[in-house]
Design a protein around this motif. Sequence first.
Motif, short mmCIF file in Angstrom:
data_model
loop_
_atom_site.label_atom_id
_atom_site.label_comp_id
_atom_site.label_asym_id
_atom_site.label_seq_id
_atom_site.Cartn_x
_atom_site.Cartn_y
_atom_site.Cartn_z
N ALA A 54 0.81 -1.22 0.00
CA ALA A 54 0.00 0.00 0.00
C ALA A 54 0.84 1.26 0.00
O ALA A 54 0.34 2.35 -0.30
CB ALA A 54 -0.94 0.00 1.21
N THR A 55 2.13 1.15 0.32
CA THR A 55 3.01 2.33 0.28
C THR A 55 3.57 2.55 -1.11
O THR A 55 4.28 3.54 -1.34
CB THR A 55 4.16 2.20 1.30
OG1 THR A 55 5.06 1.16 0.88
CG2 THR A 55 3.63 1.89 2.69
N TYR A 56 3.27 1.64 -2.05
CA TYR A 56 3.65 1.79 -3.45
C TYR A 56 2.47 2.38 -4.23
O TYR A 56 1.31 2.28 -3.80
CB TYR A 56 4.03 0.44 -4.06
CG TYR A 56 5.35 -0.11 -3.60
CD1 TYR A 56 6.44 -0.13 -4.46
CD2 TYR A 56 5.53 -0.60 -2.31
CE1 TYR A 56 7.67 -0.63 -4.07
CE2 TYR A 56 6.76 -1.09 -1.89
CZ TYR A 56 7.82 -1.10 -2.77
OH TYR A 56 9.04 -1.58 -2.35
N THR A 57 2.75 2.96 -5.39
CA THR A 57 1.67 3.42 -6.26
C THR A 57 1.03 2.22 -6.94
O THR A 57 1.62 1.13 -7.00
CB THR A 57 2.20 4.39 -7.34
OG1 THR A 57 3.06 3.66 -8.23
CG2 THR A 57 2.97 5.54 -6.71
N ASP A 58 -0.16 2.43 -7.47
CA ASP A 58 -0.85 1.34 -8.17
C ASP A 58 -0.02 0.83 -9.34
O ASP A 58 0.05 -0.38 -9.58
CB ASP A 58 -2.21 1.81 -8.67
CG ASP A 58 -3.20 2.04 -7.53
OD1 ASP A 58 -2.88 1.65 -6.38
OD2 ASP A 58 -4.28 2.61 -7.80
N ARG A 87 -4.45 2.34 2.49
CA ARG A 87 -3.80 3.65 2.57
C ARG A 87 -4.64 4.62 3.39
O ARG A 87 -4.12 5.44 4.15
CB ARG A 87 -3.58 4.21 1.16
CG ARG A 87 -2.59 3.42 0.32
CD ARG A 87 -2.34 4.10 -1.03
NE ARG A 87 -1.62 3.19 -1.92
CZ ARG A 87 -2.15 2.59 -2.96
NH1 ARG A 87 -3.42 2.83 -3.28
NH2 ARG A 87 -1.43 1.77 -3.70
N GLU A 88 -5.94 4.55 3.24
CA GLU A 88 -6.84 5.46 3.93
C GLU A 88 -6.93 5.16 5.42
O GLU A 88 -6.89 6.07 6.26
CB GLU A 88 -8.23 5.41 3.31
CG GLU A 88 -9.23 6.38 3.93
CD GLU A 88 -10.57 6.37 3.21
OE1 GLU A 88 -11.54 6.92 3.77
OE2 GLU A 88 -10.65 5.83 2.09
N LEU A 144 -5.81 -2.08 -1.52
CA LEU A 144 -4.67 -1.26 -1.11
C LEU A 144 -5.09 0.20 -0.92
O LEU A 144 -4.55 0.90 -0.05
CB LEU A 144 -3.54 -1.37 -2.14
CG LEU A 144 -2.90 -2.75 -2.30
CD1 LEU A 144 -1.77 -2.69 -3.32
CD2 LEU A 144 -2.39 -3.29 -0.97
N ALA A 145 -6.04 0.68 -1.72
CA ALA A 145 -6.54 2.05 -1.57
C ALA A 145 -7.20 2.23 -0.20
O ALA A 145 -7.03 3.26 0.46
CB ALA A 145 -7.52 2.38 -2.69
N THR A 177 10.34 5.61 2.15
CA THR A 177 9.20 5.55 1.23
C THR A 177 9.69 5.09 -0.14
O THR A 177 10.61 5.70 -0.69
CB THR A 177 8.53 6.93 1.11
OG1 THR A 177 8.15 7.40 2.41
CG2 THR A 177 7.30 6.85 0.24
N PRO A 178 9.07 4.02 -0.70
CA PRO A 178 8.06 3.15 -0.08
C PRO A 178 8.65 2.41 1.12
O PRO A 178 9.87 2.27 1.24
CB PRO A 178 7.69 2.18 -1.19
CG PRO A 178 8.21 2.77 -2.47
CD PRO A 178 9.39 3.58 -2.08
N GLY A 233 -4.79 3.15 7.18
CA GLY A 233 -3.47 3.09 7.79
C GLY A 233 -3.01 1.73 8.25
O GLY A 233 -1.90 1.59 8.76
#
Length: 256
Positions: free
Chosen positions: A152-156, A189-190, A185-186, A215-216, A192
């Motif tokens: 989830a710390t990576y982009t899609d 991210r929301e 994963l979205a 990060t990531p 946590g």
Amino acid sequence: MAVAEGAGSQVKSAVRTVELLEFFAGRPGMHSLAAVQESVGYPKSSLYMLLRTLVELGWIETDATGTRYGIGVRALLVGTSYIDGDEVVAAARPTLDRLSDETSETIHMARLDGTNVVYLATRQSQHYLRPFTRVGRRLPAHSTSLGKALLATYTDEQVRKLLPETLEPLTEHTHTDREKLIEELAVIREQGYAVDREENTLGLRCFGIAIPYRTPARDAVSCSVPVARLTPGHEQMIKDTLFDARDRLLLATRPL
């Protein structure tokens, strides 16, 4: 030209040695020469010579007949030295101990390695009914709360490049569709934190949170609880404790 060929041969041999050790590391137990050869695809004669060399050096072991092979004790020494020398693992120990004391459940710390997570530290629950995970074990990231918290710390787009479209199922609850996983994963991210809802082991629910010292994120911690013992109040306490642990770990790893 002869030097270049020799250098290339040495590199090829090194690659085969590493691949062979990774084969045994991922398949516990003893294996016949034919089984190893079928999996790795090396010529049988060169494979046999490489195995015999690794046996002599202690990286591979044989059974009493000398015809079956398994990982050797020297591989354990290398693995433990990695963990013993890791500054992040050392800095996390007090927080892992505190998490274990406060939740009375099994605590894990793991690191993302390609498409897998590798377990670096474990604190076992004192309950009779408890999960068991070995340090050094590798599991698919998409099937664990630890892995999903890290993904989830990576982009899609980064996740799409990392994972195949079809994912390996470990249980009937495991995500097998990469896009469905990305949708989750979205949510992670929301909120946590990530939740493994019997996706890796039936009867077990796990809550994971990434340690954002880079990060990531590379590392995460989790708390595993048998579903039979999980109540709404206990679940909320675990989430709150994990958030507190994340803040403590961020402070502990900031100087590293």
